[in-house]
Each structure stands twice: as structure tokens, then as C-alpha cells.
Design a protein around this motif. Sequence first.
Motif, PDB file in Angstrom:
ATOM      1  N   THR A 160      28.378  44.085  54.064  1.00 55.59           N
ATOM      2  CA  THR A 160      28.587  44.358  55.480  1.00 55.59           C
ATOM      3  C   THR A 160      27.705  43.441  56.327  1.00 55.59           C
TER       4      THR A 160
ATOM      5  N   TYR B 253      29.693  52.446  60.085  1.00 62.80           N
ATOM      6  CA  TYR B 253      30.475  51.230  60.016  1.00 62.80           C
ATOM      7  C   TYR B 253      29.658  50.071  60.573  1.00 62.80           C
ATOM      8  N   ASP B 254      30.080  48.832  60.236  1.00 60.66           N
ATOM      9  CA  ASP B 254      29.319  47.674  60.693  1.00 60.66           C
ATOM     10  C   ASP B 254      29.981  47.043  61.919  1.00 60.66           C
TER      11      ASP B 254
ATOM     12  N   ASN C   6      33.613  46.387  61.869  1.00 60.21           N
ATOM     13  CA  ASN C   6      34.426  47.587  61.619  1.00 60.21           C
ATOM     14  C   ASN C   6      34.707  47.836  60.142  1.00 60.21           C
ATOM     15  N   ASN C   7      33.844  47.318  59.271  1.00 61.22           N
ATOM     16  CA  ASN C   7      33.910  47.700  57.866  1.00 61.22           C
ATOM     17  C   ASN C   7      33.277  49.089  57.721  1.00 61.22           C
ATOM     18  N   VAL C   8      34.045  50.037  57.211  1.00 57.87           N
ATOM     19  CA  VAL C   8      33.570  51.414  57.110  1.00 57.87           C
ATOM     20  C   VAL C   8      32.815  51.606  55.795  1.00 57.87           C
TER      21      VAL C   8
ATOM     22  N   SER D 292      32.888  57.692  55.717  1.00 60.96           N
ATOM     23  CA  SER D 292      33.619  58.426  56.743  1.00 60.96           C
ATOM     24  C   SER D 292      33.947  59.815  56.225  1.00 60.96           C
TER      25      SER D 292
END
Length: 561
Positions: free
Chosen positions: A381, A451-452, A455-457, A460
Amino acid sequence: MTKKLLSLAMMVMMFGISFGQTIVSTTPENKKVVLEEFTGINCVFCPDGHAIAQAIQNNNPGNVFLINIHTGSFANPNSGQPDFRTPFGSAIAGQSQLVGYPAGTVNRHYFPGQAQNGGTGTAMSRSQWTSASNETLGEASYMNMAVEADIDVQTNELTVHVEAYYTGTSPESTNRLNVALLQNNTLGPQTGGNMGNEYVHMHRLVYMVTGQWGETISPTTAGSFIDRTYTYTIPADYNNIPVELADLELVVFMTETTQELISGNGAYPTYSNFPFQNDVTARYVEEIPDNCGFDVEPHVNIQNTGENPVTSLEIQYSVNGGAEQSYTWTGNLTSLQNETVTLPAISYDLQEVNTVTVTIENDDDNSNNTVEGTFNQTVITTNDLTLLLNTDGQGSQCTWEIMDLSGAVVESGGPYDNNQNYNIPLSLSGDCYVFNLYDSGGNGGGSVVLYDSQNNVVYSSSGDYGAGASANFATQGFLGTGDSVFSNMAIFPNPASERINIVNAENATATIFDLLGRRVMTVESMKLNQEVDVSALLAGTYLIQIAKDDQVAVEKLLISK
């Protein structure tokens, strides 16, 4: 299917035996309870119904039998959910006149004043089940039932032997004999269960061996003896949900028509025709989350597929073909029982795809002694992340932390206020991390997303995370030992006592941490072949971190004295 029907007098004449040699009692008994609960995996109050029904059974062992029927809109599976429905549930629920879930019938009997919404149906809300069951258990029955069953483990053929004896005369000239096959211990989702996908579904109806409404039986007069044997080949799965033979149970019952259940009984099958006396199968390695270098604890499921019980087992395991570790499992697995064994944590050289290999000791059949599982290296990330955390009415129960590969906590938060929304920015250096989320109440909370900046999760949850959850991730600047800049690096000897050599890490910085995350030694600007004096370190396990050009590699270091 084989069927037998003999009268009492005929049995005595033909065999010259007493009824004491049959499995059913000929002495008048009180009614036994069969509680059919209508349920569904998306029903928020159904877990409370499960608990009430289970308490009734626990308080009346051998006299109460539960059948959980997944049917109706709450049982309709959403995407990715298991389908616990059967072809039989809709009709059984329909004749009960249920109007809400969870609902249940006690012996399919109408209890005035207890039906749902004041109606005339047999379905009752969960608050009525206990009183209805107690009333039923105190009533005399004009018929007794008994059942025994066996499963041939090589053919999956189930043989069910049912007997019924009428101590009185039924008001109906024909009755209906029902054989229900149930499965226990099925893990799956359950709204309101606060266990994610690990809710334990019990007494789940999977099949009616005698069809929708059972087999028609006569005569039904006092002294009539009913003897039936049914055979049924159990499939590998129902609706793609695997059958576990060891988790099956039988409930049998007699009804006057399709309603008014007279009495019933239940049994767990025995098992026969095992191909081996001593055999354990390594079935599967549970899914391991993506990882970036933390030691992993493999979970392997083993099953006793032999006739004899298993009380100990030697297990060997490794990752990516590295050094093997040994573990001795002890317990007591009878035939067809299985157990998931948590193996002690093991280190490894991180690769893009990592393979865990587990092998159990030799037995009568070694073809099923080895099993593998894989896990991936985490996606890298960005260094800037955001934690969105929404609390419920118990925000003070929620805490979290982020730990780096050395075990040091680099970020943390909580407890929090109730029913609040938190937006928490995070900035992390290049490393491997684990995000740990905790709920001291054990029932989860509000939604959580990590998330980074691209938008890499990382993690969740809608809030159904029980006592907590974890997720590994790595940030830019972290590279495992298999990455290019450290591909030729070596640290030896390991274990060491006085000195170690670090080769092919020129101009890098080496930092040694103990397992509490405390920095115990640093060597900067290392040579191509760097000797490091570790004689001052106490015997034990350490982590050595090599950093160069915003890239990081970590290995375990053992010090022996």
C-alpha cells in the motif's frame, strides 16, 4: 427400501420372544417433544430462538428433539451465502400458519392462546416454546417410538431401523411415520449471531428420508407393533454444502395426519465397514490471510478415518520448503470425528506465493497424510492510510493498534465515545504491519474500513467482527527477503552464540530487536561482508531488520549460549 410390519401376537408366535428384546418400550410413556423451528441465516432474532430451543432440550435430555428448518425469506441466501433450504421446509412451515421469524411448533399441536398473532395455527413465537414443551412432556402418549441407525462409511449408505408400539388406539385409522436426517456443527453466517461466518448451525434439516409427509402406517390400534427399516444413500453434499457423516443425527416422529405429532425419538448413527483400523486423514489447511513476513500459525484439519480411536499424532510442517517443525497433537478422536489443530507459529522466507506443507505420521493408509495450503504476499500500500471507524452504542469497547514486524505498536486508538464517526489519518514508514481490531464485549460494533491513499482496502467490516479481527499489510519501502535488493543477502551462522556474518548487504543498516519490539543493537553502513558481535545478547529469539534504499528485509535470529 425394506419394510416390515408384524402384529404383537404374530411376533410372539413366530419368534417366541418378549418385547423386551425390541428397541421400543411397550410400557405407556409420556409424550416426547419434537420442536420444529423455522429459521434463516438472515434472521436477526433467530439465534435467540436457537438458544431457547437448545435450553429446552438440555433441560429434558432424551425427551426433546430439535429440527431446525431453514425456510422463508430470511433463509434465502444472499450472494456468497450458503443455501440451507430443503425441498420440504416450505410446506411444513405453510401448514403452521406462521407470521414471523423465528417461529416454532411443538408436536405440530395448536395451543389455544399461544399461536402467533392470536391465530389458530400451530406456529408459536419463541417466548411460548418452553411452556408448550413442558405441557406436552406431562401428557400421556398412546404410542412409543424408538430408532437406531448405521452408516456404511465406504458406500455412504444409511440404514435406519424404526419401531413404534401403540399402547392405546389412535383417533386416525392411519398415521404417518417420518424420518428426518439432520446435520450439526455447520459453520456459516447468521445475522444476529455476532460470529461472522463462524456461527455453529445445529439440528439443521437436510433431508426427509420418508418424503414430505412420511409413510402411511396402519394398523393404529392398541397393541399394534410397527417395524420399519429404511435405506438411503447419503450424497456428498446438499446444495453444495458438504456432508460430514460424523455430524449427522436422526429424528423420527409419528403424526396423526400431517399435523398433530403424537410422539417421537432420536438417535445418532453408528458407523461400520471402515477400510482401515488405524488411519488419519490430513484434510485441509485453513485459509491463511495475505502476509508480509509475520510468522504464521497454520490451522490443519485432521479426521480419524479409521475404526480405532486416535489419542496422539505427530505432525511435521514447513513453509516454502524451509526447515520443518514438529508438533505432537494429543486428544481423543473417535471414528469420523475431525478437529482443526493450530500449529505453533513458524517463520519462512517470504515469496509472492507461499506454500504450507503439513504431513502426519505413517498409518495404515499413507496416501492421505500430506496436505498443502497457500497464502500470498500482501499488496504493497501507500504510506498514507485512513482509518474510518464508526462506533455503536458501546464505543468504549472498541480499540485498535498497528504493530510493525518487530512487534512494536506504532499506532493505536480507543476506547471511543458511543455512536460516533471517526476519520483517522495515518502515515507509516516502509515496513510490514498488522492491524488489530478489538471489541471487549465480543459482539463487534460499527463499520470499520482501513484503506490507503490509492483506495486499496486493507480491512473492511460492516461491524460483525465479534471480539476482533486482524489484517496484515505492507507499505511502500518494504521488501521481503526474496526481493531483488536483498536476493543474495545471507546471515550466518543462525543460530549463533558469539558472532554473525551479514553478506551482500553493503551500505545497509542492520537493527536487532527482541520479541518485545525493543531495539537491542544497530550496525550502520555495513561492509559487503560484515561481522557483527552478538556475544552480549542473551540466549533467545530476535528479529534482525536490514534496511537499504527505502527497502526492508526481516529475518529471525536465534542466539544460543
